[in-house]
Scaffold this motif. Structure first.
Motif, PDB file in Angstrom:
ATOM      1  N   VAL A 209       1.245  -0.917  -0.322  1.00 45.84           N
ATOM      2  CA  VAL A 209       0.082   0.022   0.183  1.00 45.84           C
ATOM      3  C   VAL A 209       1.201   1.265   0.033  1.00 45.84           C
ATOM      4  N   VAL A 210       2.265   1.557   0.894  1.00 44.22           N
ATOM      5  CA  VAL A 210       2.704   2.427   1.057  1.00 44.22           C
ATOM      6  C   VAL A 210       3.683   2.930  -0.224  1.00 44.22           C
ATOM      7  N   MET A 211       4.047   2.045  -0.666  1.00 43.06           N
ATOM      8  CA  MET A 211       5.293   2.511  -2.034  1.00 43.06           C
ATOM      9  C   MET A 211       4.180   2.574  -3.246  1.00 43.06           C
ATOM     10  N   ILE A 212       2.703   1.740  -3.642  1.00 42.68           N
ATOM     11  CA  ILE A 212       2.793   2.131  -4.397  1.00 42.68           C
ATOM     12  C   ILE A 212       1.132   3.683  -4.407  1.00 42.68           C
ATOM     13  N   VAL A 213       0.374   4.167  -2.691  1.00 45.00           N
ATOM     14  CA  VAL A 213       0.407   4.480  -3.492  1.00 45.00           C
ATOM     15  C   VAL A 213       1.041   6.689  -3.710  1.00 45.00           C
ATOM     16  N   PRO A 214       1.823   6.580  -2.844  1.00 49.70           N
ATOM     17  CA  PRO A 214       2.460   8.054  -3.110  1.00 49.70           C
ATOM     18  C   PRO A 214       2.727   7.996  -4.629  1.00 49.70           C
ATOM     19  N   PRO A 215       3.592   7.240  -5.861  1.00 48.56           N
ATOM     20  CA  PRO A 215       3.952   7.921  -7.215  1.00 48.56           C
ATOM     21  C   PRO A 215       1.939   8.038  -7.691  1.00 48.56           C
ATOM     22  N   VAL A 216       1.638   7.111  -6.770  1.00 53.30           N
ATOM     23  CA  VAL A 216       0.616   7.372  -7.622  1.00 53.30           C
ATOM     24  C   VAL A 216      -0.346   8.986  -7.722  1.00 53.30           C
ATOM     25  N   ILE A 217      -0.085   9.236  -6.722  1.00 51.09           N
ATOM     26  CA  ILE A 217      -0.925  10.363  -6.260  1.00 51.09           C
ATOM     27  C   ILE A 217      -0.355  11.602  -6.645  1.00 51.09           C
ATOM     28  N   ALA A 218       1.224  10.939  -6.366  1.00 51.13           N
ATOM     29  CA  ALA A 218       1.897  12.365  -7.020  1.00 51.13           C
ATOM     30  C   ALA A 218       2.599  12.448  -8.604  1.00 51.13           C
ATOM     31  N   MET A 219       2.151  11.797  -9.627  1.00 46.93           N
ATOM     32  CA  MET A 219       1.765  11.815 -10.865  1.00 46.93           C
ATOM     33  C   MET A 219       0.648  12.997 -10.849  1.00 46.93           C
TER      34      MET A 219
ATOM     35  N   THR B  12      -0.440  15.301  -9.945  1.00 50.50           N
ATOM     36  CA  THR B  12       0.308  17.111  -9.696  1.00 50.50           C
ATOM     37  C   THR B  12       0.546  17.596 -10.666  1.00 50.50           C
ATOM     38  N   ALA B  13       0.594  17.315 -11.727  1.00 47.24           N
ATOM     39  CA  ALA B  13       0.689  18.202 -13.384  1.00 47.24           C
ATOM     40  C   ALA B  13      -0.800  18.138 -13.187  1.00 47.24           C
ATOM     41  N   ASP B  14      -1.875  17.694 -13.242  1.00 44.26           N
ATOM     42  CA  ASP B  14      -2.803  17.795 -13.856  1.00 44.26           C
ATOM     43  C   ASP B  14      -3.336  19.385 -13.200  1.00 44.26           C
ATOM     44  N   TYR B  15      -2.567  19.643 -11.979  1.00 42.98           N
ATOM     45  CA  TYR B  15      -3.633  21.224 -10.986  1.00 42.98           C
ATOM     46  C   TYR B  15      -2.456  22.049 -11.338  1.00 42.98           C
ATOM     47  N   LEU B  16      -1.391  21.669 -12.126  1.00 47.46           N
ATOM     48  CA  LEU B  16      -0.761  22.915 -11.968  1.00 47.46           C
ATOM     49  C   LEU B  16      -1.124  23.240 -13.445  1.00 47.46           C
ATOM     50  N   ALA B  17      -1.645  22.696 -13.774  1.00 51.45           N
ATOM     51  CA  ALA B  17      -2.178  23.110 -15.922  1.00 51.45           C
ATOM     52  C   ALA B  17      -2.491  24.366 -15.330  1.00 51.45           C
TER      53      ALA B  17
ATOM     54  N   VAL C 287       0.912  25.561 -15.004  1.00 51.63           N
ATOM     55  CA  VAL C 287       2.472  25.441 -16.626  1.00 51.63           C
ATOM     56  C   VAL C 287       1.751  24.266 -16.823  1.00 51.63           C
ATOM     57  N   HIS C 288       2.056  23.764 -17.554  1.00 53.41           N
ATOM     58  CA  HIS C 288       1.691  22.256 -18.904  1.00 53.41           C
ATOM     59  C   HIS C 288       3.131  21.563 -17.909  1.00 53.41           C
ATOM     60  N   LEU C 289       2.520  20.202 -17.978  1.00 51.56           N
ATOM     61  CA  LEU C 289       4.555  19.760 -17.560  1.00 51.56           C
ATOM     62  C   LEU C 289       4.253  18.188 -17.972  1.00 51.56           C
ATOM     63  N   ASP C 290       4.707  17.201 -18.043  1.00 52.46           N
ATOM     64  CA  ASP C 290       4.750  16.195 -17.940  1.00 52.46           C
ATOM     65  C   ASP C 290       4.566  15.325 -16.507  1.00 52.46           C
ATOM     66  N   PRO C 291       3.311  14.050 -16.443  1.00 53.29           N
ATOM     67  CA  PRO C 291       2.291  13.287 -15.298  1.00 53.29           C
ATOM     68  C   PRO C 291       4.509  13.687 -14.772  1.00 53.29           C
ATOM     69  N   SER C 292       4.719  12.139 -15.776  1.00 55.74           N
ATOM     70  CA  SER C 292       5.848  11.063 -14.863  1.00 55.74           C
ATOM     71  C   SER C 292       7.153  12.096 -14.508  1.00 55.74           C
ATOM     72  N   LEU C 293       7.446  13.208 -15.241  1.00 60.46           N
ATOM     73  CA  LEU C 293       8.793  14.231 -14.677  1.00 60.46           C
ATOM     74  C   LEU C 293       8.187  14.594 -13.511  1.00 60.46           C
ATOM     75  N   THR C 294       6.457  15.272 -13.718  1.00 65.55           N
ATOM     76  CA  THR C 294       6.421  15.820 -12.178  1.00 65.55           C
ATOM     77  C   THR C 294       6.390  14.977 -11.176  1.00 65.55           C
ATOM     78  N   GLY C 295       5.805  13.764 -11.053  1.00 69.13           N
ATOM     79  CA  GLY C 295       5.609  13.226  -9.762  1.00 69.13           C
ATOM     80  C   GLY C 295       6.602  12.356  -9.843  1.00 69.13           C
ATOM     81  N   ALA C 296       7.662  11.853 -10.286  1.00 63.09           N
ATOM     82  CA  ALA C 296       9.539  12.097  -9.988  1.00 63.09           C
ATOM     83  C   ALA C 296       9.367  13.145  -9.142  1.00 63.09           C
TER      84      ALA C 296
ATOM     85  N   VAL D  26      -4.478  21.922  -4.188  1.00 65.04           N
ATOM     86  CA  VAL D  26      -4.859  20.606  -4.378  1.00 65.04           C
ATOM     87  C   VAL D  26      -2.697  19.977  -4.766  1.00 65.04           C
ATOM     88  N   ALA D  27      -2.238  20.722  -5.999  1.00 63.32           N
ATOM     89  CA  ALA D  27      -0.879  20.391  -6.302  1.00 63.32           C
ATOM     90  C   ALA D  27      -0.420  20.237  -5.346  1.00 63.32           C
TER      91      ALA D  27
END
Length: 466
Positions: free
Chosen positions: A115-125, A127-132, A135-144, A302-303
């Protein structure tokens, strides 16, 4: 077989240099509640997880979350009692190992780690949607990037993190409050719609939400407020764990339920039609109810909430890994690394070990992992309820601890309900979780069990042992 059922014991005493590392007690109920609420991350849950529920449950979303919250009260009682009885950074696995046996505790550890390994990166990705709006960012890079930022913050002193996450938490609660006020003041339907059990299909036609769909959705509904368990992970760093763990668990569940459920009800009432509600685009609804500036403000909050959640989840996850190494779950060199503490008192190697892979997971397709997480959370809660049922046997019968009301009826009821919820989940998710559990059992059988005298020795801090 006897080893499987034998409760875990404290690690055998050794030389002072071999003594288990201790985390620093530095936070009280307020700090613990801020950190725990930040792990529940109500705003990011509202904007990231809840829209998926709207897509399948429509107007029954609020009802499903309400039922899940009622179940979580019983779960929270179990956590509060066991967390004060067994106050360890190992959280669920320490409680279950001590009370229900070493193999059961190991399986709970695997489920919690999943649970704790899956959830953070899923939610982190997300972030890009709510920074849109900015600024427009790549979801994977932003999540990383969010995961790496959270990892750096996780290396700091826990008291400092409590203040950082507290500030972010205020902003996300404001965002949830804005959604609630706008939704209620732009209501298009009456309160009876909250129990109308309707959802729009792919063609915009109205379909009925069945009871089976509600039961299936309970796995995700339980996950919505799941973060209250973080209080147990922080028990070794709370100043008065016998008292403060229960207060933190129950306060967090109450606050997070209100912060999530009230805006969900408001969105249900405020959506212009069933198709818009089923679409679940809350940001667009907020902009339509107000203006672009307000919509942008909410999106940025939200971001920040997602960044906040990442920080707390990395903190929580590192404590779990630290505790597992201290309890000799891995080969000796790995245990030595994961149990190291840095200058700020945080387990720095364990923090890097959960944060850096989390950044890498942002580049992996995680479409099915919410379902796997829901199954894992439900199974983990079920095993915690089993431990709560066994928690008043000797030698823990007279140990000072907070005691839940209506014992043993509540744990028994919880076991029955959660077992039924599991039977209603998607077969693929059950198979994924079952496969991972099978591999973990194999590791137990081939590595841990033959080394029972030296490995998987679940320990408690000396100042909290009965």
């Amino acid at each position: 077989m006897t080893d499987t059922l034998r409760p875990a014991e404290d690690a055998a005493p050794g030389h002072p240099s071999d003594s288990p590392q201790k985390l620093k007690r530095s936070i009280g109920v307020v700090g613990g509640t801020l950190l725990t609420l930040s792990c529940v991350t109500p705003a990011s849950t509202l904007f990231v997880v809840v829209p998926d529920l709207f897509g399948t449950l429509g107007t029954a979303t609020a009802l499903t979350i309400a039922i899940g919250s009622l179940l979580c009260i019983a779960v929270a009682f179990c956590y509060a009692e066991l967390g004060t009885l067994i106050p360890s950074a190992g959280g669920e696995y320490a409680m279950v190992s001590t009370l229900a046996g070493r193999l059961t505790g190991w399986l709970v550890f695997v489920l919690s780690l999943l649970v704790v390994m899956i959830v953070p990166p899923v939610i982190a990705m997300g972030t890009a949607d709510y920074l849109a709006p900015v600024v427009h960012l790549d979801p994977s890079l932003t999540g990383a990037a969010v995961m790496l930022l959270a990892t750096l913050a996780g290396l700091l002193d826990l008291r400092a993190n409590a203040w950082i996450t507290g500030i972010f938490l205020v902003l996300e609660v404001i965002a949830a409050a804005v959604v609630a006020v706008l939704g209620f003041t732009h209501g298009h339907r009456g309160l009876d719609s909250l129990v109308s059990m309707q959802v729009a299909d792919a063609h915009g036609h109205t379909d009925a939400v069945t009871g089976a769909l509600v039961v299936s959705g309970l796995a995700i509904a339980l996950f919505v407020t799941q973060g209250f368990s973080t209080a147990v992970y922080l028990s070794e760093e709370l100043e008065h764990p016998r008292r403060d763990v229960a207060r933190t668990v129950l306060a967090t569940l109450a606050i997070s339920t209100v912060v999530i459920l009230v805006p969900v009800a408001a969105v249900t009432l405020g959506a212009t039609d069933l198709t818009e509600l089923t679409g679940g685009d809350i940001s667009s609804m907020v902009t339509a109810w107000s203006n672009t500036a307000v919509g942008t403000f909410v999106s940025l909050c939200v971001a920040l909430a997602i960044v906040n959640a990442g920080i707390v989840m990395v903190i929580q996850n590192s404590r779990v890994l630290f505790a597992s190494a201290r309890d000799k779950a891995w080969p000796t060199p790995v245990n030595s690394l994961f149990s190291k503490l840095g200058r700020f008192g945080s387990p720095w190697v364990a923090t890097l070990a959960v944060g850096v892979p989390g950044a890498l997971f942002c580049f992996v397709d995680l479409d099915t992992l919410y379902g796997v997480t829901g199954v894992s959370v439900t199974a983990m809660y079920l095993l915690v309820a089993v431990a709560a049922l066994l928690g008043r046997r000797d030698p823990h019968r007279h140990t000072p601890a907070w005691r839940m009301p209506l014992w043993p009826a509540l744990p028994i009821l919880l076991i029955v309900v959660l077992a039924y919820v599991l039977t209603q989940q998607d077969v693929d998710y059950l198979l994924w979780t079952g496969g991972i559990t099978a591999v973990a059992t194999l590791y137990w059988a081939l590595y841990l069990r033959p080394r029972a005298a030296t490995h998987w020795l679940v320990s408690l801090p000396e100042d909290t042992r009965p």
